[in-house]
Design a protein around this motif. Structure first.
Motif, PDB file in Angstrom:
ATOM      1  N   UNK A 135       0.786  -1.229  -0.085  1.00  0.00           N
ATOM      2  CA  UNK A 135       0.318   0.210  -0.116  1.00  0.00           C
ATOM      3  C   UNK A 135       0.938   1.404  -0.168  1.00  0.00           C
ATOM      4  N   UNK A 136       0.683   2.245  -0.797  1.00  0.00           N
ATOM      5  CA  UNK A 136       0.954   3.075  -1.085  1.00  0.00           C
ATOM      6  C   UNK A 136       0.269   4.402  -0.049  1.00  0.00           C
ATOM      7  N   UNK A 137       1.313   5.461   0.527  1.00  0.00           N
ATOM      8  CA  UNK A 137       0.441   6.417   1.095  1.00  0.00           C
ATOM      9  C   UNK A 137       0.041   7.839  -0.104  1.00  0.00           C
ATOM     10  N   UNK A 138      -0.510   7.310   0.314  1.00  0.00           N
ATOM     11  CA  UNK A 138      -1.911   9.083  -1.001  1.00  0.00           C
ATOM     12  C   UNK A 138      -2.048  10.352   0.556  1.00  0.00           C
ATOM     13  N   UNK A 139      -1.865  11.734   0.226  1.00  0.00           N
ATOM     14  CA  UNK A 139      -1.899  12.593   0.315  1.00  0.00           C
ATOM     15  C   UNK A 139      -3.360  12.381   1.294  1.00  0.00           C
ATOM     16  N   UNK A 227      -0.835  12.845   8.974  1.00  0.00           N
ATOM     17  CA  UNK A 227      -0.919  12.075  10.781  1.00  0.00           C
ATOM     18  C   UNK A 227      -1.541  12.060  11.101  1.00  0.00           C
ATOM     19  N   UNK A 228      -1.391  13.872  11.302  1.00  0.00           N
ATOM     20  CA  UNK A 228      -2.397  14.301  12.354  1.00  0.00           C
ATOM     21  C   UNK A 228      -4.200  13.881  12.288  1.00  0.00           C
ATOM     22  N   UNK A 229      -4.823  13.862  10.338  1.00  0.00           N
ATOM     23  CA  UNK A 229      -5.428  14.044  10.575  1.00  0.00           C
ATOM     24  C   UNK A 229      -5.880  12.176  10.622  1.00  0.00           C
ATOM     25  N   UNK A 230      -5.185  11.077   9.478  1.00  0.00           N
ATOM     26  CA  UNK A 230      -6.254  10.413  10.026  1.00  0.00           C
ATOM     27  C   UNK A 230      -4.777   9.452  11.244  1.00  0.00           C
ATOM     28  N   UNK A 231      -4.046   9.619  11.585  1.00  0.00           N
ATOM     29  CA  UNK A 231      -3.049   8.767  12.607  1.00  0.00           C
ATOM     30  C   UNK A 231      -3.330   9.428  13.979  1.00  0.00           C
ATOM     31  N   UNK A 232      -4.241  10.204  13.719  1.00  0.00           N
ATOM     32  CA  UNK A 232      -4.324  10.524  15.743  1.00  0.00           C
ATOM     33  C   UNK A 232      -3.134  12.062  16.017  1.00  0.00           C
ATOM     34  N   UNK A 233      -2.970  12.222  15.202  1.00  0.00           N
ATOM     35  CA  UNK A 233      -1.249  13.088  15.130  1.00  0.00           C
ATOM     36  C   UNK A 233      -0.045  11.742  15.662  1.00  0.00           C
TER      37      UNK A 233
END
Length: 391
Positions: A135-139, A227-233
């Motif tokens: 899986x690639x990380x997309x903005x 990371x703040x939006x999808x990983x709770x920071x």
């Protein structure tokens, strides 16, 4: 019964991909197959900032991930092994707005290792592997991250000192990451203490440092916003130029040379641009083939101290050379041997007197014995012949 046997078999077909102490001790015996099934859980509620200080994710923010790692390793030739693996990651992030979950098969690994040196107590091997993230990380993603979305090309060297029940080790290597992520220097070290009742206690440190900077070093806000939006920071993944140091403590029971069970855990102690948290895990390791003792750590080193080197045999004392006659000429050497007559063969000297004095017995008087007539000595008188005078 069949179902439980199948679960045990599946559990035996795995090896942890994490850089933990269980992966350090390996086998390099031809025909050996090793496998392990491991589960590792990590949770964080804080990050290490760029300065290394601890910063909270927020009052209700948290990030956690459960990794299931599966690997099988085979040794086709002495001192050379190959392995393949895959990883399943199940991540969850939670903040005041939403809770996100993502569970996928996120990468697979292929690699090989080679035993460089082996002595009585020292073993050193080199390893090369490639991790391919699926899986690639997309903005614009809205899924919580369960990996960093990059390929990893890894090369490392590991050395182990085996003092019987006391086994320290150290390792170091390079982790080149694709997708513009920073290149890391990976390192680790630890100690196993092995007891006679097949119980093993271990402790170690595992970490990484940034060697080559991230391509987005000057745009760190792009990574931080994602990371703040999808990983709770949380900066468990996708941080800019991360550094981290993690502890590992474990208990292991070796049922026999081919089967062992492990429980462990640890926590992060240092870092920057990375997550601060703790982890716990369990593993089942199984193998077969090769010689009597499979994995290097399955040898009963804790039951027998390493064999002492035998001292070289003492040289025999050299004697001074002496002359020896060569008698290998075909001649019978008996003719040249000296003859010693027996005592009875000695001839008694003739006495001037007609009497022979015998040696008396103890306490007896000396006696004169007259020999018989035929034993008397006779004197012969020779008449001198006169020469006639010539006229």
């Amino acid at each position: 019964m069949k179902k439980s046997n199948m679960l045990l078999f599946l559990g035996a077909l795995a090896v942890a991909l994490q850089s933990n102490a269980g992966e350090v001790f390996r086998t390099f015996n031809e025909g050996r197959f090793d496998s392990n099934f491991s589960v590792d859980y990590f949770k964080t509620e804080a990050n290490y900032s760029s300065s290394g200080s601890s910063t909270s994710l927020g009052a209700s923010n948290s990030y956690q991930i459960l990794d299931i790692n599966i690997l099988g390793r085979y040794v086709p030739k002495n001192d050379f092994g190959v392995f393949g693996a895959f990883n399943i990651g199940s991540a969850e992030s939670s903040n005041a707005v939403a809770t996100r979950k993502n569970s996928t098969l996120n990468n697979f690994t292929i690699g090989s290792d080679y035993l460089l040196y082996k002595a009585d107590i020292l073993e050193t091997y080199v390893e090369a592997s490639y991790d391919h993230d699926l899986e690639k990380i997309k903005s614009d993603t809205d899924s919580v991250m369960n990996n960093d979305g990059a390929g990893h090309l890894k090369i490392s060297v590991t050395s182990i000192l085996d003092y019987g029940g006391f086994v320290p080790y150290a390792r170091g290597g390079i982790d080149y990451r694709t997708e513009g992520l920073s290149t890391l220097f990976t390192y680790g070290g630890g100690l196993e203490i092995r007891f006679e009742n097949a119980i093993v206690l271990g402790a170690g440190l595992n970490g990484y440092l940034t060697l080559k900077e991230d391509s987005k070093t000057n745009q760190a806000f792009e990574r931080d916003n994602l990371t703040a939006r999808v990983n709770a920071g949380s900066q468990k993944f996708y941080g800019i130029n991360p550094n981290s140091l993690d502890t590992d403590f474990y208990f292991k029971y070796e049922a026999d040379q081919d089967l062992s069970f492990k429980l462990g855990g640890g926590l992060t102690v240092l870092g920057s641009n990375s997550a601060q948290g703790y982890h716990v895990g369990a593993a089942v390791t199984w193998g077969f083939g090769g010689n009597q003792y499979g994995r290097s750590y399955d040898r009963p080193a804790y039951r027998e101290t390493p064999a002492a080197r035998r001292s070289p045999p003492k040289p025999k004392p050299q004697t001074s050379p002496r002359f020896e006659e060569d008698t290998r000429d075909g001649v019978n050497q008996d003719y040249f041997k000296s003859v010693k007559p027996t005592k009875e063969e000695y001839v008694k000297p003739v006495e001037e007197e007609s009497q022979i004095i015998t040696k008396p017995l103890p306490g007896a008087k000396q006696q004169l014995v007259t020999p018989p007539a035929y034993e008397k000595d006779y004197k012969i008188k020779l008449k001198k012949k006169k020469k006639k005078k010539k006229n």
